[in-house]
Structure formats: structure tokens, C-alpha cells
Design a protein around this motif. Structure first.
Motif, PDB file in Angstrom:
ATOM      1  N   PRO A 264    -119.833  49.027 -13.989  1.00  0.00           N
ATOM      2  CA  PRO A 264    -120.396  48.100 -14.976  1.00  0.00           C
ATOM      3  C   PRO A 264    -121.465  47.201 -14.342  1.00  0.00           C
ATOM      4  O   PRO A 264    -121.304  46.747 -13.212  1.00  0.00           O
ATOM      5  CB  PRO A 264    -119.204  47.250 -15.422  1.00  0.00           C
ATOM      6  CG  PRO A 264    -117.994  48.011 -15.025  1.00  0.00           C
ATOM      7  CD  PRO A 264    -118.382  48.831 -13.837  1.00  0.00           C
TER       8      PRO A 264
ATOM      9  N   LEU B  92    -123.915  43.820 -15.016  1.00  0.00           N
ATOM     10  CA  LEU B  92    -124.264  42.658 -15.819  1.00  0.00           C
ATOM     11  C   LEU B  92    -125.566  42.108 -15.261  1.00  0.00           C
ATOM     12  O   LEU B  92    -125.652  41.779 -14.083  1.00  0.00           O
ATOM     13  CB  LEU B  92    -123.145  41.612 -15.742  1.00  0.00           C
ATOM     14  CG  LEU B  92    -123.226  40.449 -16.718  1.00  0.00           C
ATOM     15  CD1 LEU B  92    -121.834  39.889 -16.967  1.00  0.00           C
ATOM     16  CD2 LEU B  92    -124.133  39.337 -16.229  1.00  0.00           C
TER      17      LEU B  92
ATOM     18  N   ASP C  51    -124.639  46.954 -18.875  1.00  0.00           N
ATOM     19  CA  ASP C  51    -123.576  46.811 -19.863  1.00  0.00           C
ATOM     20  C   ASP C  51    -123.640  45.475 -20.589  1.00  0.00           C
ATOM     21  O   ASP C  51    -123.132  45.333 -21.695  1.00  0.00           O
ATOM     22  CB  ASP C  51    -122.221  46.943 -19.167  1.00  0.00           C
ATOM     23  CG  ASP C  51    -122.071  48.315 -18.532  1.00  0.00           C
ATOM     24  OD1 ASP C  51    -121.656  49.234 -19.227  1.00  0.00           O
ATOM     25  OD2 ASP C  51    -122.414  48.454 -17.343  1.00  0.00           O
ATOM     26  N   ASP C  52    -124.230  44.494 -19.934  1.00  0.00           N
ATOM     27  CA  ASP C  52    -124.309  43.177 -20.548  1.00  0.00           C
ATOM     28  C   ASP C  52    -125.407  42.399 -19.833  1.00  0.00           C
ATOM     29  O   ASP C  52    -125.915  42.840 -18.796  1.00  0.00           O
ATOM     30  CB  ASP C  52    -122.959  42.450 -20.411  1.00  0.00           C
ATOM     31  CG  ASP C  52    -122.798  41.318 -21.420  1.00  0.00           C
ATOM     32  OD1 ASP C  52    -123.737  41.083 -22.211  1.00  0.00           O
ATOM     33  OD2 ASP C  52    -121.746  40.667 -21.406  1.00  0.00           O
TER      34      ASP C  52
ATOM     35  N   ARG D 207    -117.685  36.713 -18.958  1.00  0.00           N
ATOM     36  CA  ARG D 207    -118.371  37.994 -19.205  1.00  0.00           C
ATOM     37  C   ARG D 207    -117.892  39.051 -18.212  1.00  0.00           C
ATOM     38  O   ARG D 207    -117.689  40.214 -18.559  1.00  0.00           O
ATOM     39  CB  ARG D 207    -119.880  37.841 -19.050  1.00  0.00           C
ATOM     40  CG  ARG D 207    -120.526  36.896 -20.005  1.00  0.00           C
ATOM     41  CD  ARG D 207    -120.572  37.465 -21.416  1.00  0.00           C
ATOM     42  NE  ARG D 207    -121.419  36.632 -22.236  1.00  0.00           N
ATOM     43  CZ  ARG D 207    -122.715  36.853 -22.436  1.00  0.00           C
ATOM     44  NH1 ARG D 207    -123.291  37.910 -21.917  1.00  0.00           N
ATOM     45  NH2 ARG D 207    -123.419  36.030 -23.169  1.00  0.00           N
TER      46      ARG D 207
ATOM     47  N   LEU E  44    -116.021  42.493 -19.121  1.00  0.00           N
ATOM     48  CA  LEU E  44    -116.554  43.800 -18.715  1.00  0.00           C
ATOM     49  C   LEU E  44    -115.527  44.606 -17.930  1.00  0.00           C
ATOM     50  O   LEU E  44    -115.375  45.800 -18.142  1.00  0.00           O
ATOM     51  CB  LEU E  44    -117.798  43.609 -17.841  1.00  0.00           C
ATOM     52  CG  LEU E  44    -119.158  43.673 -18.521  1.00  0.00           C
ATOM     53  CD1 LEU E  44    -120.247  43.611 -17.461  1.00  0.00           C
ATOM     54  CD2 LEU E  44    -119.300  44.968 -19.314  1.00  0.00           C
TER      55      LEU E  44
ATOM     56  N   SER F  28    -114.041  48.116 -19.106  1.00  0.00           N
ATOM     57  CA  SER F  28    -114.228  49.320 -18.300  1.00  0.00           C
ATOM     58  C   SER F  28    -112.883  49.864 -17.829  1.00  0.00           C
ATOM     59  O   SER F  28    -112.820  50.964 -17.301  1.00  0.00           O
ATOM     60  CB  SER F  28    -115.126  49.021 -17.105  1.00  0.00           C
ATOM     61  OG  SER F  28    -114.414  48.240 -16.176  1.00  0.00           O
TER      62      SER F  28
END
Ligand code: CA
Length: 234
Positions: free
Chosen positions: A84, A86, A106-107, A121, A125, A129
């Protein structure tokens, strides 16, 4: 139920950030939240890290000295890694966010952000995940603490703790049988800038014990003249 305590620094965060004040703030913040933290100052170093080591999540700044975060993101995905990602952006333009997400992030989070916001966050995540789902669960006998959901249970009963009590219990459970002095606990939980009496530690330990129904032989034992230590029940 797994006996003993597990989960010590099992979630690795790779922070890719060249601005030292931000990098330092995040390094310290995530460390105290129990993560293993690796900080690299640029894209190439991030890719090198991922080629030889494992990360559970990458926090990636867009403005980097060698290559921008979009390129890093693209290359991570090109390597077939589904870690993931971010992204942090100083720019508020929506195109950046869309671009980042298209490249496989992902973000994203726009600077300036609060550490708590980033932490939330990151946890979301990791939860999404499904990575290290069990690794963030600490257990000792019938006591279970989930670092991601911030839930503490004793058997089937949910124990409601304040953030300070939660941090204290988490620290104890991550380090069974280790003796913590009151000063160490003050530094670890309240922070180095905290100026005050170490009695505050005793007060919070006392509240924590009472909420846990912790009677002798206690989980959280007083080590006379020194501090406290956590003894998981076998
Ligand atoms: Ca930067």
C-alpha cells in the motif's frame, strides 16, 4: 488463543521524505505507535530499500530531490509490488491526486496534515490491505489488545481505556517482564517535553489495573523502588 505476547515492531513503514523536520516528526511518531520505521530521503533510496527489504506500507512524498513521487509509485508497481502506498502532497490540485491514484497509490494526504490524521489513514490502509492482520494484535492470557482497532478485550468483555491507558498497556504488552522506571514511562508515554511529577504514572497505572480487574498476582506488577513490569499470565 496464542499465549504470551507477539507483535513487537512487526509492521514496517517506509517513509520517503527529504524534508528532515517532517521526516523526524513522522519517524518519532510512528515509532512510538509501535511501528518499525525506515526513512529514506529520495526515490532511488526507496526503490533500493524495497529491492532488498520488506515494507508493509510506503508513505511517499511527491516532491523529492531525485525523482518525483509519481515516478517512484510507478516503479514500485512496475516491480510487481502491491505494498500500500500513501502519497503526501504539498500541492492542492486535484489533478495530482488523480494522477497519483492512477499510478497505483492507495491514498493521499495534503500537507500540512496532523500526525493523527496520517496515523488514522495508515491504520485504515493496513486494515484494508489485510496486511499483518494478526501482527498488530497483542495477547496475554485472556487479555487481547488490537493496535489497529484500538480495542482491548478481556475474554469477551470490552475494556474501555483512555488513550494514555491504552498506550501504557500496549507498551507493557510489547515488552513482557521488562522493568520500566517511572521516568522511562513518562518519556515514552507522555513525551520528553512533559514536565511533571512521576506520580502521574502511578495514577494511570492504578486506573489501568482497576479497569483490567488486575488483582495479585498482578499482570502489571510494582517493582519496588524502580517502576513497573508486565507479567503475562501463563
Ligand atoms: Ca519533499
Amino acid at each position: 488463543m496464542v499465549k504470551g505476547v507477539k507483535g513487537d515492531r512487526e509492521v514496517t513503514l517506509l517513509l520517503v521524505e527529504d524534508e528532515e523536520p517532517i521526516a523526524d516528526m513522522l519517524r518519532v511518531g510512528f515509532f512510538y505507535e509501535g511501528f518499525r520505521v525506515e526513512v529514506v530521503p529520495g526515490g532511488r533510496a526507496a526503490l533500493d530499500f524495497l529491492d532488498r527489504d520488506h515494507a508493509d506500507l510506503v508513505v511517499l512524498d511527491i516532491m523529492l530531490p531525485d525523482m518525483d513521487g509519481f515516478k517512484v509509485c510507478e516503479r514500485i508497481r512496475a516491480r510487481g509490488l502491491d505494498v500500500p502506498i500513501l502519497m503526501l502532497t504539498a500541492k492542492k490540485e486535484i489533478e495530482d491526486r488523480v494522477k497519483g491514484l492512477n499510478l497505483g497509490a492507495d491514498d493521499y494526504l495534503t500537507k500540512p496534515f496532523s500526525f493523527d490524521e496520517l496515523l488514522a489513514r495508515v491504520r485504515a490502509l493496513l486494515r484494508r490491505s489485510g496486511r499483518k492482520g494478526e501482527a498488530v494484535v497483542l495477547s496475554a492470557g485472556d487479555l487481547v489488545l488490537n493496535v489497529v482497532t484500538r480495542e482491548v478485550k478481556k475474554g469477551d468483555e470490552i475494556i474501555r481505556l483512555t488513550p494514555t491507558e491504552f498506550s501504557l498497556l500496549e507498551l507493557f504488552m510489547r515488552h513482557p517482564r521488562r522493568v520500566f522506571t517511572r521516568e522511562t514511562l513518562l518519556n515514552r508515554i507522555w513525551g520528553y517535553e512533559y514536565v511533571g511529577d512521576t506520580n502521574v504514572v502511578d495514577v494511570h497505572v492504578s486506573h489501568l489495573r482497576s479497569k483490567l480487574g488486575d488483582r495479585p498476582p498482578r499482570l502489571i506488577r510494582t517493582v519496588y523502588g524502580v517502576g513497573y513490569a508486565f507479567y503475562p499470565k501463563e
